[in-house]
Scaffold this active site. Structure first.
Site, PDB file in Angstrom:
ATOM      1  N   GLU A  28      53.424  44.195  43.869  1.00  0.00           N
ATOM      2  CA  GLU A  28      53.065  45.556  44.250  1.00  0.00           C
ATOM      3  C   GLU A  28      53.939  46.008  45.428  1.00  0.00           C
ATOM      4  OE1 GLU A  28      48.920  47.823  45.671  1.00  0.00           O
ATOM      5  OE2 GLU A  28      49.060  45.628  45.680  1.00  0.00           O
ATOM      6  N   LYS A  69      48.865  53.542  40.247  1.00  0.00           N
ATOM      7  CA  LYS A  69      47.648  52.795  40.546  1.00  0.00           C
ATOM      8  C   LYS A  69      46.432  53.727  40.564  1.00  0.00           C
ATOM      9  CE  LYS A  69      45.845  49.431  43.905  1.00  0.00           C
ATOM     10  NZ  LYS A  69      46.169  48.700  45.155  1.00  0.00           N
ATOM     11  N   CYS A 111      46.877  45.500  41.384  1.00  0.00           N
ATOM     12  CA  CYS A 111      45.973  44.930  42.387  1.00  0.00           C
ATOM     13  C   CYS A 111      44.520  45.358  42.213  1.00  0.00           C
ATOM     14  CB  CYS A 111      46.488  45.260  43.788  1.00  0.00           C
ATOM     15  SG  CYS A 111      45.853  44.116  45.064  1.00  0.00           S
TER      16      CYS A 111
END
Length: 584
Positions: free
Chosen positions: A42, A114, A147
Site C-alpha cells: 500500500e 481504497k 489493507c
C-alpha cells in the site's frame, strides 16, 4: 501455471524519487526471477503516515500518469502484470485517493481506490468511489483490495461474484488485516497475493508476513516479519489456473440473495434495539460423540445431560451460561435414514424429548441450544431450539443453506435474532450457512452478542490459522482451530461458540472463538480432554479500539449491491473504458 511475487518493500516517507527507483529495481528482480504477477505494498511509492493533504500532495500522481507510464516500460519489457500502490490525484475534482494501479504489457489496465479507510489516511484521502472492479488479463481475472478493506467481507465477496480469480492485497498492516486473508481466500475460492511492509514509520509498526494464499486457504509462502528484524524481501508462489474453479468457488452458486437484504442496511450510529449494557456470560461449546447406529434419543439425552451438568458444577455462581450442542445433537447423524425414519424421529423428539431438554435447562439454570430434525408445514427442517434458563423455547432456527446430501431437508427462511435478557442477542447458524458470509454479516448488522455455530458430523476440513503464530494469542492450541471461524468472529465482532462432532481419530475442533486474538490477545478456548470449550466473556466491548459498533458505522453499503442482486450468475466484469465512464 505461473509465478506470483509479493514485494515486501519499505518506502521512505516523502522520498518519491528514491522510492520509485528502488521499486523499479525490485520489480525487475521479481520479473527476472520469473514472476508474471507482482504486487507491491500500500502506498509503496510514497510512504504512509501523512497528516494532511498538503504533506502528501508532492508524492501523488494521476492514474494513469507519469508514474504508471514509467512502470509500464518494465511490464512491457518483462511481459508482467504489476499492482502498484500509490496515492492518486484526481485532476477533475482535486481529491486524493489511496489507490492501486494495475499495469500490464499492454499498458495501464485499471485502478482500485481504497473503499474502507483507516484513520491514518482519512486525514487526506477520500473513500474510493469505483466499487470493487475486476479486470480481465491473460493471467486470469484480477481484483484489488487495500489493507482495511479486509475487515469487511464485502470487499472480497463482490469481486468473487464478479469472477475474480486473484485478489491483490497491497497493505501496511500491523497484523489484523493480513490475518483475515486466509478466511477470505477459503470462503471465496480465490488466490490472494498480499504485499506488506515490515518496518516502522512515525511510530507505526508494520508486521511484514507478506503472503500468497491458495483458494483452499493454504499458505503457499510467507515472508519474514517485524519480529525477525523487518527485512525487505520478495517472495514467490505458484498460481495454477486449473484451481480457479474449485469447490469453494462453486459454493457461490448456492447463494440465496433473497435472504441477504440486511447486508444493505446501515443501522448506525443509532440503534436502540441493540444490547444496552455489557453482560458477563459463560459461553460453552460441547463436542458430540456418535453413539453409533440405532442409539436412542434417550441415550443422547443422558449423554448431554451429564456433560452440561458437569460444566454447571464448575460454573461461577451467578454468571449466566449458554450451552451450545452440535447439529443433530439430540438424535445423532441421520444421513443413513430414510425420509420416513427421519420424520418419525423428528416427531418423537418434539413430543417426548424436547420437553426433557427444557426441563434440563430449567433445572441447571442454563440456556441450551439443541438440534434435531423438525417436522413442520409438511417438510423436514434441520433445526435448532434455543431454550432459556427458565425452560422456555425462545427461538427455533431452521438451516437456510444445506449440504449436498441433504436433499430430504427443506431450506429455512431468513435467520432471526433471539434475545435472552441475562445473555444478550443470540444468533444460531449451522456450519454450512456460515460459509456464506452474507448470512453471518446479516447477524452482525443486527448486533448479536454471541453466535452459536453448529457443525454436523461430516464437518468440512479446513486449515487452522496459518499466519505467523507469534502474532496470535493461541500459540499452544492454534492447530485445533479453524481459520474460517476465527475470521467470522473477528468480522462480525461476535463471540462464536462452535460445537463440533468428534472425528474418527478422536480429534475435535470445538471452540469458543474470541473476537480479537491479534491486537487484544484475547484467547480463543479450544475443547478440553472432555470435549468441552468454556470461555467467560464480556459482551459489547465498548472501550475496545475496535468493536461491532465501529465496524457497523464504517461499512460502505453503497458498494455492496451485487451481494443482493437476484441473479445466479456472476455480474459482468469492468473494463478500463467502463471505469472511465463511471468517473465521468
Amino acid at each position: 501455471m505461473f509465478f506470483a511475487a509479493a514485494i515486501q518493500f519499505h518506502p521512505q516517507l516523502g522520498n518519491l524519487t528514491e522510492n520509485i527507483q528502488r521499486l523499479e529495481e525490485a520489480v525487475t528482480q521479481a520479473a527476472s526471477a520469473g514472476a508474471k504477477f507482482i504486487v507491491t505494498p500500500e502506498l509503496a511509492v510514497s510512504g504512509y503516515m501523512y497528516e494532511t493533504r498538503e504533506s502528501i500532495f508532492p508524492s501523488t500522481d494521476t492514474i494513469p500518469g507519469a508514474i504508471t507510464d514509467r512502470f509500464h516500460k518494465l511490464c512491457l519489457h518483462w511481459n508482467v502484470y504489476l499492482v502498484l500502490g500509490m496515492p492518486e490525484h484526481d485532476e477533475a475534482t482535486g481529491l486524493l485517493y489511496n489507490a492501486a494501479a494495475l499495469i500490464g504489457p499492454e499498458g495501464y489496465i485499471g485502478k482500485y481506490r481504497k473503499t474502507h479507510l483507516w484513520e491514518a489516511e482519512a486525514h487526506w484521502a477520500v473513500p474510493g468511489n469505483l466499487g470493487f472492479p475486476v479486470f480481465q488479463t491473460e493471467l486470469g481475472n484480477i481484483a484489488v483490495n487495500i489493507c482495511m478493506d479486509a475487515v469487511y467481507m464485502e470487499s472480497s465477496r463482490v469481486p468473487a461474484l464478479n469472477g475474480a480469480d486473484i485478489l491483490a492485497f497491497p497493505t501496511n498492516s500491523s497484523a489484523q488485516t493480513i490475518s483475515m486473508l486466509q478466511g477470505w481466500a477459503t470462503l471465496n475460492g480465490m488466490y490472494i497475493v498480499s504485499a506488506n511492509r515490515a518496518d516502522e514509520e512515525k511510530g507505526f509498526q508494520m508486521a511484514g508476513a507478506s503472503a500468497i494464499w491458495s483458494p483452499y486457504g493454504e499458505k503457499l509462502v510467507e515472508a519474514g516479519t517485524s519480529l525477525d528484524g523487518g527485512e525487505e524481501e520478495i517472495i514467490y508462489g505458484i498460481i495454477d489456473p486449473k484451481h480457479y474453479y474449485n469447490p469453494n468457488r462453486e459454493r457461490l452458486l448456492k447463494r440465496r440473495p433473497e435472504l441477504y437484504k440486511d447486508v444493505m442496511l446501515h443501522i448506525g450510529p443509532w440503534n436502540f434495539r441493540k444490547s444496552a449494557e455489557p453482560k458477563q456470560v459463560e459461553v460453552q461449546s460441547f463436542t458430540g460423540i456418535d453413539l453409533k447406529e440405532k442409539a436412542s434419543l434417550h441415550e443422547y439425552y443422558c449423554f448431554w445431560a451429564g456433560k452440561i451438568s458437569l460444566m454447571q458444577d464448575k460454573r461461577q455462581q451467578g454468571i449466566p451460561a449458554l450451552a451450545v450442542l452440535p447439529a443433530l445433537s439430540a438424535t445423532g447423524p441421520v444421513s443413513a435414514m430414510s425420509y420416513e425414519e427421519i420424520v418419525l424421529l423428528g416427531q418423537t423428539f418434539a413430543v417426548e424429548w424436547l420437553p426433557k431438554y427444557q426441563h434440563l435447562a430449567l433445572a441447571l439454570e442454563t440456556s441450551v441450544v439443541v438440534s434435531a430434525p423438525e417436522c413442520a408445514e409438511g417438510h423436514i427442517y434441520l433445526s435448532a431450539w434455543l431454550i432459556d434458563d427458565k425452560g422456555e423455547i425462545v427461538h427455533v432456527h431452521r438451516s437456510t443453506h444445506l449440504q449436498e446430501d441433504e436433499v430430504k431437508w427443506e431450506p429455512g427462511r431468513k435467520p432471526a435474532v433471539a434475545t435472552i435478557e441475562k445473555i444478550g442477542r443470540i444468533g444460531i447458524l449451522f456450519e454450512e450457512e456460515a460459509y456464506f458470509p452474507e448470512v453471518t454479516t446479516g447477524y452482525g448488522i443486527q448486533r448479536i452478542d454471541v453466535l452459536a455455530l453448529l457443525a454436523e458430523a461430516d464437518s468440512d476440513e479446513e486449515y487452522p490459522p496459518l499466519i505467523d503464530e507469534r502474532f496470535h494469542a493461541n500459540t499452544n492450541s492454534k492447530d485445533t482451530l479453524k481459520a474460517v471461524w476465527e475470521n467470522l468472529a473477528m468480522n462480525i465482532q461476535a463471540f462464536t461458540a462452535y460445537a463440533a462432532w468428534e472425528k474418527e481419530d478422536g480429534s475435535a475442533f470445538t471452540a469458543v472463538y474470541a473476537v480479537d486474538p491479534y491486537y487484544e490477545r484475547d484467547v480463543t478456548v479450544s475443547a478440553d480432554a472432555q470435549g468441552i470449550a468454556s470461555k467467560s466473556i464480556t459482551t459489547l466491548r465498548e472501550g475496545s479500539w475496535y468493536n461491532q459498533q465501529h465496524w457497523i458505522v464504517s461499512r460502505r453499503v453503497d458498494h455492496y449491491y451485487p451481494l443482493v442482486a437476484e441473479a445466479a450468475s456472476y455480474a459482468p466484469m469492468i473494463s478500463p473504458q467502463e471505469e472511465d465512464d463511471m468517473m465521468a
